[in-house]
Scaffold this active site. Structure first.
Site, mmCIF file in Angstrom:
data_model
loop_
_atom_site.group_PDB
_atom_site.id
_atom_site.type_symbol
_atom_site.label_atom_id
_atom_site.label_comp_id
_atom_site.label_asym_id
_atom_site.label_seq_id
_atom_site.Cartn_x
_atom_site.Cartn_y
_atom_site.Cartn_z
ATOM 1 N N HIS A 104 0.824 -1.213 0.000
ATOM 2 C CA HIS A 104 0.000 0.000 0.000
ATOM 3 C C HIS A 104 0.855 1.258 0.000
ATOM 4 O O HIS A 104 0.374 2.337 0.337
ATOM 5 C CB HIS A 104 -0.904 0.035 1.225
ATOM 6 C CG HIS A 104 -1.706 -1.199 1.434
ATOM 7 N ND1 HIS A 104 -2.513 -1.717 0.454
ATOM 8 C CD2 HIS A 104 -1.817 -2.025 2.499
ATOM 9 C CE1 HIS A 104 -3.097 -2.819 0.918
ATOM 10 N NE2 HIS A 104 -2.684 -3.035 2.144
ATOM 11 N N HIS A 120 -6.739 -4.689 -1.053
ATOM 12 C CA HIS A 120 -5.929 -5.910 -1.005
ATOM 13 C C HIS A 120 -6.155 -6.784 -2.222
ATOM 14 O O HIS A 120 -5.995 -7.992 -2.157
ATOM 15 C CB HIS A 120 -6.251 -6.719 0.245
ATOM 16 C CG HIS A 120 -5.949 -5.982 1.488
ATOM 17 N ND1 HIS A 120 -6.886 -5.222 2.152
ATOM 18 C CD2 HIS A 120 -4.803 -5.843 2.182
ATOM 19 C CE1 HIS A 120 -6.322 -4.675 3.212
ATOM 20 N NE2 HIS A 120 -5.067 -5.033 3.248
#
Lengths: 330, 205
Positions: A56, A218
């Site tokens: 991320h 995700h």
């Protein structure tokens, strides 16, 4: 799928080595997998620790530094860190005023941070937690794990971090973090799935002419799949979900966030649409951020996060920050 | 069942998870985040190393060491959940040098209770509990009836895992998909079935 890696087993270690080499303001503990401010804890300041799965970036390691986090604990790709990392980070950043954990609402993150907070408490460190759950694409109900933590995590880290720099006590720093989360909502759209280094192939299938609405960060698929449409329509779909939940009015901080594989020029196209949507509803964008901040590897797509500001939150947002991922005012 | 039995069980789990790594990851890619196989593979390899580095003195010590290693090495939800399961088993058997089938039944029940307390999942939520709960019941029933308890537990777990296919997930990352999670086997239930199949295989060696 080609990847700029040395091997799938060394992705995190190699990336941490790069962060350490690129940013002298950071100290990277490779053994325990923690990214710290090189300057160490400041006595009397609340320490801020966050963490989560890797993939991320710049979240969370890129937000370690003055005015934001004191430490970040990167897990494997899309996998929460383990309690040992968080316990290590928590005791290392404690300047005697306690430590705030900023946790994104995913089952794994919550379990591991909860265990870590208990262990740190046993070691005598006062720990408070803020749970970030801003994603309106997930129905918050008995039938889900609850709303996911996404773009608002950056807002919580920035604003709680700014308050912590003033020497505010742990309870106040935690309260402002919770307030920012309560005032923020996000919605994400994917134009393509992402490819994890370990899998080497897309995490889900998405046709040439399809987009996925309500994605998480995700690589998990979203809530609905619709035909690809102009940026205007996609932005409106995202914002109407946010508006239904939050009610858009007043002064707002808006993040148009790239998922990692979308060019900045497209994010600006999206931002223009966000701006006109809010204007139509009499709401103002008084602070904004456009770029790749809370990414999902190489996913193409974007997310929008809106936070309804107050004067105090605006002041804290404007306060100086000096991290690899965000810097101004210093 | 003595300490070498439990060490052999973890060897067997490590081997089967390594073989099934891609399969578990594929199941996870459909409704999760495509890392379940990789995470368990990493975790149980670490368990094998930990057991070799510090050979445990009792079955309980082996189970607690395995559980603690999983909590420390895996991350995600599966680390704390499987770690807790093995730790609770270890605590339930205490320092007994030999574990009777009756005691193992109690230990498996303790594992289930630990998992449910931590993850607050019920049967039918499309999680590892859907394989573990029927396996625990089948094991106890077989012990009472004088049947082959590991065989019964392995079969019940496999059936429980298969029965997650039509379910809509209500816990964990798959729950974000709502009705779209139906039609896929839950990866956690699938790995639980592998672990109980490994228990059966260990007993027949």
């Amino acid at each position: 799928m080609k990847k700029l890696i040395n091997g799938t087993d060394t992705v995190i270690t190699d990336a941490l080595a790069g962060m350490a080499a690129a940013h002298p303001s950071l100290r990277v503990d490779q053994e325990n997998r923690v990214i710290y401010r090189a300057s160490g804890p400041r006595p009397g300041k609340v320490g801020l620790v966050s963490g989560g799965g890797s993939g991320h970036e710049p979240l969370h390691g890129g937000f370690v530094g003055y005015g934001m986090l004191d430490a970040a604990c990167p897990g494997e790709i899309f996998t929460s860190p383990v309690p040992d990392q968080v316990v290590e980070a928590t005791s290392a950043v404690d300047g005697g005023a306690g430590v705030l954990h900023i946790v994104k609402n995913y089952t794994g993150d919550v379990l591991n941070f909860t265990m870590a907070a208990e262990l740190s408490g046993d070691e005598g460190v006062e720990v408070a937690s803020v749970l970030v759950n801003d994603d309106v694409a997930v129905q918050d109900s008995l039938y889900t794990a609850g709303r996911r933590g996404t773009g608002a995590t950056l807002f919580v880290e920035k604003i709680a971090g700014a308050l912590a720099e003033t020497g505010a006590p742990l309870a106040e720093v935690a309260a402002v973090g919770a307030d920012v989360n309560a005032r923020s909502r996000s919605f994400g759209v994917a134009l393509s799935p992402c490819v994890t280094p370990a899998a080497g192939k897309p995490t889900f299938e998405l046709g040439e002419t399809e987009v996925e609405l309500g994605i998480g960060i995700h690589g998990e698929p979203g809530r609905t799949r619709v035909p690809a449409a102009p940026a205007r329509n996609l932005v409106r779909a995202a914002l109407s979900a946010i508006h239904d939940d939050l009610g858009l009015s007043g002064e707002n901080l808006v993040l148009v966030n790239g998922m990692g594989g979308t060019p900045l020029i497209e994010l600006y196209i999206a931002f223009a649409e966000v701006d006109s949507y809010l204007r139509e509803r009499g709401a103002q964008i008084t602070r904004s951020l456009v770029g790749n901040y809370v990414t999902s590897l190489d996913m193409q797509g974007f997310s929008i996060t809106v936070c309804r500001l107050t004067d105090e939150l605006t002041r804290l947002w404007d306060a100086p920050v000096e991290t690899p991922g965000l810097r101004w005012g210093r | 069942m003595d300490t070498p039995f439990f060490t052999a069980w973890f060897e067997e789990i490590t081997d089967v998870v390594a073989v099934q790594r891609e399969h578990l990851t594929e199941l996870d890619a459909a409704i999760g985040d495509a890392d379940h196989g990789a995470n368990l593979d990493r975790g149980f390899k670490a368990v094998r190393e930990a057991l070799a580095a510090k050979p445990p003195a009792s079955p309980g010590a082996a189970l607690v060491l395995a559980g603690s290693t999983l909590i420390r090495k895996v991350g995600g939800a599966s680390g704390p959940l499987y770690g807790t399961a093995f730790r609770e088993m270890g605590k339930a058997v205490g320092d007994a040098p030999e574990v009777s089938p009756e005691l193992l039944a109690e230990a498996l029940a303790a594992a289930l209770a630990g998992v449910q307390k931590l993850g607050s999942a019920e049967e039918g939520d499309k999680t590892m509990v859907d394989a573990l709960a029927p396996a625990v019941r089948a094991f106890s029933q077989a012990v009472r009836d004088g049947g082959d308890a590991p065989e019964a537990a392995a079969r019940a777990a496999l059936e429980g895992a298969a029965a997650t296919i039509p379910l809509t997930a209500r816990k964990g990352r798959a729950s974000y998909l709502g009705p779209r999670s139906a039609g896929h086997e839950d990866p956690g239930a699938a790995s639980t079935a592998l672990i109980l199949e490994a228990l059966r295989a260990t007993g027949t060696r």
